[in-house]
Write a protein that holds these residues in place. Structure first.
Motif, short mmCIF file in Angstrom:
data_model
loop_
_atom_site.label_atom_id
_atom_site.label_comp_id
_atom_site.label_asym_id
_atom_site.label_seq_id
_atom_site.Cartn_x
_atom_site.Cartn_y
_atom_site.Cartn_z
N PRO A 1 23.22 -1.59 9.25
CA PRO A 1 23.88 -2.17 8.07
C PRO A 1 24.79 -3.34 8.41
N ILE A 2 25.32 -3.37 9.63
CA ILE A 2 26.15 -4.52 10.03
C ILE A 2 25.28 -5.77 10.12
N VAL A 3 24.17 -5.66 10.86
CA VAL A 3 23.28 -6.81 11.02
C VAL A 3 22.70 -7.23 9.67
N THR A 4 22.31 -6.26 8.85
CA THR A 4 21.73 -6.57 7.55
C THR A 4 22.72 -7.33 6.68
N ALA A 5 23.98 -6.88 6.66
CA ALA A 5 24.99 -7.51 5.80
C ALA A 5 25.35 -8.91 6.29
N VAL A 6 25.52 -9.07 7.60
CA VAL A 6 25.85 -10.40 8.13
C VAL A 6 24.70 -11.36 7.86
N THR A 7 23.48 -10.92 8.13
CA THR A 7 22.31 -11.77 7.93
C THR A 7 22.13 -12.15 6.46
N ALA A 8 22.45 -11.23 5.56
CA ALA A 8 22.31 -11.48 4.12
C ALA A 8 23.46 -12.29 3.56
N GLY A 9 24.49 -12.52 4.35
CA GLY A 9 25.64 -13.27 3.86
C GLY A 9 26.50 -12.48 2.92
N ASP A 10 26.68 -11.18 3.20
CA ASP A 10 27.48 -10.29 2.34
C ASP A 10 28.74 -9.87 3.12
N PRO A 11 29.82 -10.62 3.01
CA PRO A 11 31.03 -10.35 3.81
C PRO A 11 31.63 -8.97 3.60
N ASP A 12 31.72 -8.52 2.34
CA ASP A 12 32.34 -7.22 2.08
C ASP A 12 31.52 -6.09 2.70
N ALA A 13 30.21 -6.15 2.56
CA ALA A 13 29.34 -5.11 3.14
C ALA A 13 29.41 -5.14 4.67
N ALA A 14 29.50 -6.34 5.24
CA ALA A 14 29.59 -6.47 6.69
C ALA A 14 30.88 -5.84 7.22
N ALA A 15 31.98 -6.10 6.54
CA ALA A 15 33.26 -5.53 6.95
C ALA A 15 33.25 -4.02 6.80
N THR A 16 32.69 -3.52 5.70
CA THR A 16 32.63 -2.07 5.48
C THR A 16 31.78 -1.39 6.54
N ALA A 17 30.64 -1.98 6.87
CA ALA A 17 29.75 -1.39 7.86
C ALA A 17 30.37 -1.40 9.25
N MET A 18 31.04 -2.49 9.59
CA MET A 18 31.70 -2.57 10.90
C MET A 18 32.81 -1.54 10.99
N ARG A 19 33.60 -1.42 9.94
CA ARG A 19 34.68 -0.43 9.95
C ARG A 19 34.13 0.99 10.10
N ALA A 20 33.07 1.30 9.38
CA ALA A 20 32.48 2.64 9.46
C ALA A 20 31.98 2.93 10.88
N HIS A 21 31.32 1.96 11.49
CA HIS A 21 30.80 2.13 12.85
C HIS A 21 31.93 2.36 13.85
N LEU A 22 32.97 1.54 13.79
CA LEU A 22 34.08 1.67 14.74
C LEU A 22 34.85 2.97 14.54
N ILE A 23 35.02 3.38 13.30
CA ILE A 23 35.73 4.63 13.03
C ILE A 23 34.93 5.81 13.56
N THR A 24 33.62 5.82 13.33
CA THR A 24 32.78 6.90 13.84
C THR A 24 32.87 6.98 15.36
N THR A 25 32.73 5.84 16.01
CA THR A 25 32.78 5.81 17.48
C THR A 25 34.14 6.22 17.99
#
Length: 241
Positions: free
Chosen positions: A191-215
């Motif tokens: 979802p991080i790559v998908t959001a960045v590639t699609a040009g969706d800043p809010d989705a990219a930030a949300t996906a990155m936050r979710a990944h880092l929090i899980t890790t």
């Protein structure tokens, strides 16, 4: 306490720096239980066991001491330390502060070169996950995050995150094949790559936050397993939430 016995075997021939090889050997010995936390070891005996001179071995141990993996004691001795949960939580507090806005910014105006580079890195991660190649996966995982940080345009943030990830590596903190598989980790990047590639800043930030929090939460819980008196959720909440 007498120095711990070491049966590590000589390092194979390699073109890399001997100091880095010594770091790898010590980390592998800790991971496999051949070097145990709390036991006192000798710098001289470690050098002899690795068939290396003492200078690169001592340089390796100094670097490991800097990030809290070992602690030097009198007369060229040292002990292995366990990673502390609060140290890992602190690392992820900083990563969240830097990488979430970086993902948002990178997605705001992704150029074709970034899209191609992200797709290439992610495909490499797919391949490494399928073949259970943890070292290659880790390298491309780092590369994917670094691409996003570079695209955000803040060189200082990029350098700080690189240093923090190196500290995590030296601490031996990894969730691969312990709390989750390489495929699980790979899926979190989709979802991080998908959001960045699609040009969706809010989705990219949300996906990155979710990944880092899980890790981060998984790593804090892993580090707390040897300290039953610590509450990993309280540590995480105090620093992150």
């Amino acid at each position: 306490m007498p120095d711990g016995a070491l049966d590590l075997g000589p390092l194979p021939p390699a073109t890399g720096r001997r100091m880095e090889q010594a770091i790898t050997a010590v980390r592998a010995a800790i991971d496999t239980g051949r070097m145990r936390p709390g036991t006192k070891y000798s710098v001289y005996r470690l050098a002899d066991a690795l068939h290396m001179s003492r200078t690169p071995v001592r340089e390796a141990l100094l670097r490991l001491e800097e990030v809290g993996v070992i602690k030097f004691e009198a007369r060229q001795g040292f002990r292995i330390l366990l990673p502390q949960p609060h140290e890992i939580a602190e690392i992820f507090a900083v990563r969240l502060a830097l990488e979430v806005p970086a993902a948002h910014r990178a997605a705001a105006n992704p150029d074709p070169a970034l899209r191609h580079a992200l797709a290439d890195r992610h495909e490499r991660m797919h391949t490494a996950a399928r073949t259970a190649d943890e070292s290659t996966f880790a390298r491309d995982d780092f590369g994917l995050h670094d691409l996003i940080l570079a695209a955000a345009g803040n060189a200082r943030s990029r350098a700080i995150v690189a240093a923090l990830r190196e500290t995590t590596r030296l601490l031996g903190a990894s969730t691969a094949d312990t709390s989750r598989t390489l495929t699980d980790i790979d899926d979190e990047h989709t979802p991080i790559v998908t959001a960045v590639t699609a040009g969706d800043p809010d989705a990219a930030a949300t996906a990155m936050r979710a990944h880092l929090i899980t890790t981060g939460r998984l790593l804090v819980h892993q580090a707390a397993r040897t300290s039953p008196h610590l509450d990993p959720d309280a540590i995480w909440t105090a620093l992150i939430e």
